[in-house]
Design an enzyme around this catalytic site. Structure first.
Site, PDB file in Angstrom:
ATOM      1  N   LYS A  54       0.808  -1.192   0.000  1.00  0.00           N
ATOM      2  CA  LYS A  54       0.000   0.000   0.000  1.00  0.00           C
ATOM      3  C   LYS A  54       0.857   1.264   0.000  1.00  0.00           C
ATOM      4  O   LYS A  54       0.410   2.353  -0.311  1.00  0.00           O
ATOM      5  CB  LYS A  54      -0.891   0.031   1.266  1.00  0.00           C
ATOM      6  CG  LYS A  54      -1.748  -1.179   1.455  1.00  0.00           C
ATOM      7  CD  LYS A  54      -2.420  -1.103   2.876  1.00  0.00           C
ATOM      8  CE  LYS A  54      -3.094  -2.424   3.180  1.00  0.00           C
ATOM      9  NZ  LYS A  54      -3.353  -2.579   4.617  1.00  0.00           N
ATOM     10  N   GLY A  55       2.101   1.094   0.433  1.00  0.00           N
ATOM     11  CA  GLY A  55       2.950   2.256   0.745  1.00  0.00           C
ATOM     12  C   GLY A  55       3.133   3.261  -0.370  1.00  0.00           C
ATOM     13  O   GLY A  55       3.340   4.440  -0.111  1.00  0.00           O
ATOM     14  N   GLU A 110       7.793   2.422  -5.831  1.00  0.00           N
ATOM     15  CA  GLU A 110       7.850   1.938  -4.447  1.00  0.00           C
ATOM     16  C   GLU A 110       7.966   3.100  -3.473  1.00  0.00           C
ATOM     17  O   GLU A 110       8.463   4.166  -3.824  1.00  0.00           O
ATOM     18  CB  GLU A 110       9.073   1.028  -4.267  1.00  0.00           C
ATOM     19  CG  GLU A 110       8.734  -0.433  -4.078  1.00  0.00           C
ATOM     20  CD  GLU A 110       8.064  -0.763  -2.740  1.00  0.00           C
ATOM     21  OE1 GLU A 110       7.299   0.057  -2.205  1.00  0.00           O
ATOM     22  OE2 GLU A 110       8.305  -1.872  -2.248  1.00  0.00           O
ATOM     23  N   ASP A 111       7.533   2.862  -2.245  1.00  0.00           N
ATOM     24  CA  ASP A 111       7.662   3.899  -1.222  1.00  0.00           C
ATOM     25  C   ASP A 111       9.101   4.047  -0.743  1.00  0.00           C
ATOM     26  O   ASP A 111       9.644   5.134  -0.681  1.00  0.00           O
ATOM     27  CB  ASP A 111       6.713   3.603  -0.034  1.00  0.00           C
ATOM     28  CG  ASP A 111       6.856   2.194   0.542  1.00  0.00           C
ATOM     29  OD1 ASP A 111       7.657   1.392   0.019  1.00  0.00           O
ATOM     30  OD2 ASP A 111       6.154   1.891   1.527  1.00  0.00           O
ATOM     31  N   ASP A 114      14.735  -0.475   1.480  1.00  0.00           N
ATOM     32  CA  ASP A 114      15.470  -0.608   2.735  1.00  0.00           C
ATOM     33  C   ASP A 114      16.523  -1.708   2.526  1.00  0.00           C
ATOM     34  O   ASP A 114      17.589  -1.438   1.984  1.00  0.00           O
ATOM     35  CB  ASP A 114      14.426  -0.939   3.812  1.00  0.00           C
ATOM     36  CG  ASP A 114      14.979  -1.107   5.203  1.00  0.00           C
ATOM     37  OD1 ASP A 114      16.148  -0.793   5.435  1.00  0.00           O
ATOM     38  OD2 ASP A 114      14.225  -1.547   6.093  1.00  0.00           O
ATOM     39  N   LYS A 142      16.934   4.126   1.552  1.00  0.00           N
ATOM     40  CA  LYS A 142      17.624   4.014   2.849  1.00  0.00           C
ATOM     41  C   LYS A 142      18.755   3.013   2.644  1.00  0.00           C
ATOM     42  O   LYS A 142      18.579   1.811   2.847  1.00  0.00           O
ATOM     43  CB  LYS A 142      16.619   3.506   3.886  1.00  0.00           C
ATOM     44  CG  LYS A 142      17.023   3.743   5.322  1.00  0.00           C
ATOM     45  CD  LYS A 142      16.240   2.885   6.282  1.00  0.00           C
ATOM     46  CE  LYS A 142      14.801   3.284   6.485  1.00  0.00           C
ATOM     47  NZ  LYS A 142      14.154   2.458   7.553  1.00  0.00           N
ATOM     48  N   PHE A 164      13.634   4.966  11.038  1.00  0.00           N
ATOM     49  CA  PHE A 164      12.309   4.511  10.634  1.00  0.00           C
ATOM     50  C   PHE A 164      11.412   5.733  10.419  1.00  0.00           C
ATOM     51  O   PHE A 164      11.225   6.537  11.320  1.00  0.00           O
ATOM     52  CB  PHE A 164      11.701   3.592  11.691  1.00  0.00           C
ATOM     53  CG  PHE A 164      10.534   2.835  11.166  1.00  0.00           C
ATOM     54  CD1 PHE A 164      10.712   1.687  10.414  1.00  0.00           C
ATOM     55  CD2 PHE A 164       9.236   3.280  11.385  1.00  0.00           C
ATOM     56  CE1 PHE A 164       9.624   0.996   9.894  1.00  0.00           C
ATOM     57  CE2 PHE A 164       8.144   2.601  10.866  1.00  0.00           C
ATOM     58  CZ  PHE A 164       8.345   1.448  10.126  1.00  0.00           C
ATOM     59  N   VAL A 165      10.906   5.863   9.206  1.00  0.00           N
ATOM     60  CA  VAL A 165      10.121   7.048   8.868  1.00  0.00           C
ATOM     61  C   VAL A 165       8.669   6.673   8.566  1.00  0.00           C
ATOM     62  O   VAL A 165       8.378   5.531   8.201  1.00  0.00           O
ATOM     63  CB  VAL A 165      10.727   7.805   7.661  1.00  0.00           C
ATOM     64  CG1 VAL A 165      12.072   8.404   8.023  1.00  0.00           C
ATOM     65  CG2 VAL A 165      10.857   6.896   6.451  1.00  0.00           C
ATOM     66  N   ASP A 171       3.888   3.591   6.781  1.00  0.00           N
ATOM     67  CA  ASP A 171       3.181   3.367   8.044  1.00  0.00           C
ATOM     68  C   ASP A 171       4.076   2.806   9.130  1.00  0.00           C
ATOM     69  O   ASP A 171       5.161   2.285   8.864  1.00  0.00           O
ATOM     70  CB  ASP A 171       2.042   2.378   7.819  1.00  0.00           C
ATOM     71  CG  ASP A 171       2.562   0.960   7.586  1.00  0.00           C
ATOM     72  OD1 ASP A 171       3.394   0.774   6.679  1.00  0.00           O
ATOM     73  OD2 ASP A 171       2.166   0.047   8.328  1.00  0.00           O
ATOM     74  N   ARG A 177      -0.063   6.723   7.513  1.00  0.00           N
ATOM     75  CA  ARG A 177       0.058   6.796   6.058  1.00  0.00           C
ATOM     76  C   ARG A 177      -0.478   8.127   5.526  1.00  0.00           C
ATOM     77  O   ARG A 177      -0.088   8.601   4.470  1.00  0.00           O
ATOM     78  CB  ARG A 177      -0.726   5.656   5.383  1.00  0.00           C
ATOM     79  CG  ARG A 177      -0.132   4.274   5.604  1.00  0.00           C
ATOM     80  CD  ARG A 177      -0.766   3.275   4.640  1.00  0.00           C
ATOM     81  NE  ARG A 177      -0.578   1.899   5.057  1.00  0.00           N
ATOM     82  CZ  ARG A 177       0.482   1.155   4.762  1.00  0.00           C
ATOM     83  NH1 ARG A 177       1.471   1.662   4.062  1.00  0.00           N
ATOM     84  NH2 ARG A 177       0.558  -0.085   5.151  1.00  0.00           N
TER      85      ARG A 177
HETATM   86  P1  IMP Z   1      12.913  -4.111   2.109  1.00  0.00           P
HETATM   87  O1  IMP Z   1      12.609  -5.470   1.554  1.00  0.00           O
HETATM   88  O2  IMP Z   1      13.695  -4.205   3.392  1.00  0.00           O
HETATM   89  O3  IMP Z   1      13.583  -3.173   1.146  1.00  0.00           O
HETATM   90  O4  IMP Z   1      11.516  -3.583   2.584  1.00  0.00           O
HETATM   91  C1  IMP Z   1      10.879  -2.539   2.012  1.00  0.00           C
HETATM   92  C2  IMP Z   1       9.539  -2.356   2.685  1.00  0.00           C
HETATM   93  O5  IMP Z   1       9.677  -2.264   4.107  1.00  0.00           O
HETATM   94  C3  IMP Z   1       8.949  -1.033   2.254  1.00  0.00           C
HETATM   95  O6  IMP Z   1       8.158  -1.183   1.104  1.00  0.00           O
HETATM   96  C4  IMP Z   1       8.158  -0.626   3.482  1.00  0.00           C
HETATM   97  O7  IMP Z   1       6.872  -1.194   3.432  1.00  0.00           O
HETATM   98  C5  IMP Z   1       8.921  -1.224   4.651  1.00  0.00           C
HETATM   99  N1  IMP Z   1       9.827  -0.231   5.272  1.00  0.00           N
HETATM  100  C6  IMP Z   1      11.176  -0.208   5.255  1.00  0.00           C
HETATM  101  N2  IMP Z   1      11.663   0.852   5.921  1.00  0.00           N
HETATM  102  C7  IMP Z   1      10.595   1.536   6.389  1.00  0.00           C
HETATM  103  C8  IMP Z   1      10.435   2.765   7.157  1.00  0.00           C
HETATM  104  O8  IMP Z   1      11.392   3.464   7.550  1.00  0.00           O
HETATM  105  N3  IMP Z   1       9.160   3.145   7.429  1.00  0.00           N
HETATM  106  C9  IMP Z   1       8.062   2.424   7.026  1.00  0.00           C
HETATM  107  N4  IMP Z   1       8.164   1.298   6.286  1.00  0.00           N
HETATM  108  C10 IMP Z   1       9.411   0.846   5.982  1.00  0.00           C
HETATM  109 MG    MG Z   2       6.101  -1.399   0.825  1.00  0.00          MG
END
Ligand code: IMP
Ligand code: MG
Length: 191
Positions: A54-55, A110-111, A114, A142, A164-165, A171, A177
């Site tokens: 949803k992000g 994508e939002d 990470d 990030k 963490f944002v 969210d 959100r």
């Molecule tokens: P990744 O697989 O670790 O890159 O995960 C990415 C997903 O983790 C994003 O699409 C977000 O839904 C969630 N996420 C990672 N960091 C944050 C943050 O700082 N705030 C909120 N959601 C996050």
């Molecule tokens: Mg996401």
């Protein structure tokens, strides 16, 4: 009760536990720039924006209105971050695309990236469907926790430190959100 909490007891947008990292104006200015870049890069191409729910919903809505080209949109929903813990890279597709992407130029929207595990797996899945090209637009990058360093972000809103944002689609346990800015939760235990 402190004077601060007494003054604004009901405002989610000016909650004392939130610190603004990027204001709504900062965000709008940056997205205008990204939209212009994409408009230049995709002129004459059959473009599909694929939002990851949803992000990405707010980023998607703002970005597409800054791309001055004919385009279509589609959405996917995937599970990442189970139980608020780290991403495992095991991506489950909860909602797949509505339309084929064969011969299309795709930008995955994508939002935040990470660890990169979710996107890496998603790009593998989409990569087998005959698209002409697949690029990635991420509102936030990030880089510090990145595990999948080979994930390339083609269009980045902002690079942020390892915090963490929330807000602008992102969210914490489903909340925040709707904030029109990106914020940091100062004390997660008090949220
Ligand atoms: P990744 O697989 O670790 O890159 O995960 C990415 C997903 O983790 C994003 O699409 C977000 O839904 C969630 N996420 C990672 N960091 C944050 C943050 O700082 N705030 C909120 N959601 C996050
Ligand atoms: Mg996401």
């Amino acid at each position: 009760m402190s004077a601060e909490s007494a003054a604004a007891p009901t405002s989610e947008f000016s909650h004392p536990n939130l610190e603004v990292m990027f204001s709504a104006d900062d965000i709008a200015a940056r997205i205008k720039e990204l939209g212009s870049e994409i408009t230049r890069d995709y002129a004459g191409k059959d473009l599909v924006l694929v939002g990851v729910l949803k992000g990405s919903c707010i980023f998607m809505a703002d970005l597409m209105r800054e791309i001055d080209l004919p385009l279509t949109i589609d959405f996917m929903a995937v599970s990442s971050y189970k139980d608020q813990t780290r991403s495992t890279g095991d991506v489950e597709i909860l909602k797949d695309l509505s339309n084929p992407i064969r011969d299309k130029h795709v930008i995955v929207v994508e939002d935040i990236i990470d660890t990169g595990l979710t996107l890496h797996r998603l790009l593998e899945i989409l990569g087998s469907r005959g698209a002409h090209s697949i690029k990635l637009a991420a509102f936030l990058d990030k880089p510090e926790p990145r595990v999948k360093t080979e994930v390339t972000i083609d269009y980045t809103g902002f690079v942020i430190p390892n915090q963490f944002v929330v807000g602008y689609g992102l969210d914490a346990a489903g909340r925040y959100r709707n904030l029109p800015f990106i914020g940091v939760v100062k004390d997660p235990s008090a949220a």
